[in-house]
Design an enzyme around this catalytic site. Structure first.
Site, PDB file in Angstrom:
ATOM      1  N   HIS A  81      25.411  20.264   1.725  1.00  0.00           N
ATOM      2  CA  HIS A  81      25.199  20.802   0.373  1.00  0.00           C
ATOM      3  C   HIS A  81      24.181  21.924   0.388  1.00  0.00           C
ATOM      4  CE1 HIS A  81      21.960  17.907   0.916  1.00  0.00           C
ATOM      5  NE2 HIS A  81      21.295  18.484  -0.077  1.00  0.00           N
TER       6      HIS A  81
ATOM      7  N   ASP B 101      21.021  22.987  -2.182  1.00  0.00           N
ATOM      8  CA  ASP B 101      20.313  22.214  -3.215  1.00  0.00           C
ATOM      9  C   ASP B 101      20.582  22.720  -4.636  1.00  0.00           C
ATOM     10  OD1 ASP B 101      19.189  20.203  -1.680  1.00  0.00           O
ATOM     11  OD2 ASP B 101      17.588  21.521  -1.002  1.00  0.00           O
TER      12      ASP B 101
ATOM     13  N   HIS C 270      22.839  22.373   4.188  1.00  0.00           N
ATOM     14  CA  HIS C 270      22.145  21.414   5.045  1.00  0.00           C
ATOM     15  C   HIS C 270      22.712  20.022   4.833  1.00  0.00           C
ATOM     16  CE1 HIS C 270      19.909  21.379   1.250  1.00  0.00           C
ATOM     17  NE2 HIS C 270      19.519  20.160   1.558  1.00  0.00           N
TER      18      HIS C 270
HETATM   19  C1  SIN Z   1      17.609  17.052   1.359  1.00  0.00           C
HETATM   20  O1  SIN Z   1      18.802  17.239   1.208  1.00  0.00           O
HETATM   21  O2  SIN Z   1      16.775  17.663   0.684  1.00  0.00           O
HETATM   22  C2  SIN Z   1      17.107  16.071   2.384  1.00  0.00           C
HETATM   23  C3  SIN Z   1      17.061  16.652   3.749  1.00  0.00           C
HETATM   24  C4  SIN Z   1      16.495  15.688   4.737  1.00  0.00           C
HETATM   25  O3  SIN Z   1      15.983  14.641   4.352  1.00  0.00           O
HETATM   26  O4  SIN Z   1      16.542  15.980   5.936  1.00  0.00           O
END
Ligand code: SIN
Length: 285
Positions: free
Chosen positions: A102, A104, A260
């Protein structure tokens, strides 16, 4: 403005870079801040090892990059409305927060430009974060396909994860974080499918499997088929960097041009991260 103070070590393909020789606990001198921003623009994801920071220092560093973003649907830390604790307890059975590709809060009208994650407790195994480079994914498409998708707009919504009947509303076993499902999450916004970065001017694919639910003007089946192709293409291993954490490491990524995905693999261990976001602008084609 440029200084020679920073030690920037990029990954071989240029996506992601480690930055040393800087102390994030104090206000950065203008030249150093300029160079941090330049390295971030060049590499999309940057990480700073060995940066023990208090909550105040994490907030102050964030504010050097821009105003705080808006972080809905997750209860923030007590007395710290702009810091989320991304926590999974050792005995927790709930899913890994952020454990699907995704960008953010891409469902917002002005999604956050930057997310900052500061590692407090890192498990001895697992817990890596994957990053995918939306710029190279765009550049790898054929000119014919690029011309076909460039004018499209995609539909983003948080209903799937955060809606009143969404994933988190139904999930059991979460102890480390408090998720706040809401009917608000059922709203939708459209964004350009291909986004031009306001700093670098480079184009990147701007869709993701958590929040992008369709393509404006297409049937559901057409939109799903195109998105399925794009999600697979964007997360091809050619464009992905696997990030290994260490306690006190601060990592920041550019939501305007990368995806990410938090991995698991650490059941039986606690993982704790503190997260802030920097406000962004409305995506433009
Ligand atoms: C997130 O998506 O903000 C979490 C990323 C993570 O915990 O590595």
């Amino acid at each position: 403005m440029t200084t020679l103070a920073l030690k920037v070590t990029p990954n071989a393909d240029g996506f992601g870079a480690e930055i040393r020789s800087v102390d994030l606990s104090r206000p950065l001198p203008p030249g150093v801040l300029h160079d941090v921003k330049a390295a971030f623009a060049a590499h999309g994801v940057v990480w700073f090892p060995d940066q023990p920071l208090t909550h105040d220092q994490l907030e102050a560093f964030t504010l050097q990059l821009g105003a705080f973003g808006w972080d809905p649907y997750v209860k923030p830390m007590e007395d710290r409305p702009h810091i989320l604790e991304v926590r999974r307890d050792a005995d927790e059975t709930a899913s890994v927060f952020g454990g699907t590709w995704h960008s953010d809060w891409s469902f917002q009208e002005t999604p956050p430009a930057i997310t900052i994650l500061h590692a407090k407790i890192v498990p001895p195994v697992g817990g890596d974060t994957l990053y995918a480079d939306g710029v190279r994914a765009w550049e790898a498409l054929s000119p014919t396909f690029q011309a076909m998708i460039a004018p499209l707009r995609s539909v983003h919504s948080a209903a799937g994860p955060y809606g009143s009947k969404g994933f988190y509303a139904q999930e059991k076993g979460r102890t480390g974080m408090t998720i706040l499902p809401s009917v608000e999450a059922e709203k939708a916004y459209t964004h350009p499918l291909v986004r031009t970065h306001p700093v670098t001017g480079r184009k990147a694919l701007f869709v993701n499997p958590v929040y992008t639910v369709g393509i404006e003007g297409m049937t559901e089946a057409e939109g799903k088929a195109l998105l399925a192709f794009l999600f697979k293409h964007m997360t091809d291993e050619r464009f992905v960097y696997r990030h290994r954490w260490a306690a006190n490491m601060l990592t920041m990524w550019d939501n305007r041009c990368c995806l990410h995905n938090a991995t698991g693999g650490y059941d039986g261990h606690t993982r704790v991260m503190h997260r802030t976001t920097v406000a962004g602008d409305a995506p433009r084609p």
